[in-house]
Scaffold this active site. Structure first.
Site, mmCIF file in Angstrom:
data_model
loop_
_atom_site.group_PDB
_atom_site.id
_atom_site.type_symbol
_atom_site.label_atom_id
_atom_site.label_comp_id
_atom_site.label_asym_id
_atom_site.label_seq_id
_atom_site.Cartn_x
_atom_site.Cartn_y
_atom_site.Cartn_z
ATOM 1 N N LYS A 56 1.108 4.860 6.799
ATOM 2 C CA LYS A 56 0.536 5.730 5.758
ATOM 3 C C LYS A 56 1.195 7.104 5.794
ATOM 4 O O LYS A 56 1.975 7.425 6.695
ATOM 5 C CB LYS A 56 -0.988 5.891 5.970
ATOM 6 N N SER A 84 0.798 -1.229 0.000
ATOM 7 C CA SER A 84 0.000 0.000 0.000
ATOM 8 C C SER A 84 0.829 1.277 0.000
ATOM 9 O O SER A 84 0.307 2.360 -0.261
ATOM 10 C CB SER A 84 -0.939 0.024 1.216
#
Length: 212
Positions: free
Chosen positions: A118, A73
């Site tokens: 993230k 991701s």
């Protein structure tokens, strides 16, 4: 009278010790040296135990910890199985900045098995919206080039999201597959769920260095 008896007893012990030294000088010296070494060994052992305890308990919790990337991701910035060093000191004194790569627990700190890595996009108090391929911060397009591919799924951000004073909007760099603040089960990230900032990539060795 009592003081005299104490002084006499002290003098007797001193004389007695001197006699022991005279009669058994090698044995006395060896015993004293053995006792000194034993005390020194115990002191060093205690110091080592304290250092190990500090490194195992205090350092990972408050200073730095090793983290392993699981998944794609954050491609192309971070790859699956990259070994990272996450530093925690700076966030004890300051708040995360835009574009920091952070580690956080989306489902609460009690769930230590599920942590996400993230990039911070939106800061507390800002209005976030995704229109087409563009991210808008307070109605202005955010100029950034971290996304691996253009955004095709705005998720929750299809409508304006007003972040609370303790919330951050985060995205993965691989925005086609990243599960991040666009999804309801993650959403805006609370400040107290942020563990630290990714600082260094340890492994693979060919990619060793700071992470941007």
């Amino acid at each position: 009278m009592e003081q005299e008896e104490i002084e006499q007893e002290s003098e007797y012990q001193t004389v007695n010790n001197e006699k022991i030294k005279e009669e058994y000088p090698p044995e006395f010296a060896k015993k004293q040296e053995k006792k000194r070494r034993k005390i020194s060994f115990l002191a060093e052992l205690l110091l080592y135990v304290l250092i190990v305890a500090f490194c195992l308990l205090f350092v990972p919790r408050y200073v730095v910890q090793r983290t392993v990337v699981d998944g794609d991701s954050m491609m192309d910035t971070l790859l699956d199985e990259d070994n990272l060093i996450v530093e925690k000191i700076s966030y004890h004194f300051d708040n995360p900045k835009r574009f920091d790569i952070i580690v956080f627990y989306p489902y609460g700190r009690e769930d230590k098995e599920h942590y996400f890595i993230k990039r911070v996009i939106g800061l507390p108090g800002e209005k976030i919206q995704i229109i087409g391929e563009n991210i808008y911060i307070n109605d202005e397009i955010l100029e950034e080039s971290y996304g691996k591919d253009p955004i095709t799924y705005p998720g929750l951000a299809v409508e304006p999201i007003l972040l609370e004073e303790d919330e951050y909007f985060v995205l993965g760099d691989n925005r086609e597959i990243s599960r991040d603040s666009r999804f309801e089960d993650v959403g805006p990230v609370k400040r107290d769920l942020i563990e630290g900032k990714v600082l260094i990539r340890l492994y693979p060795f060919a990619s060793f260095g700071t992470v941007d």
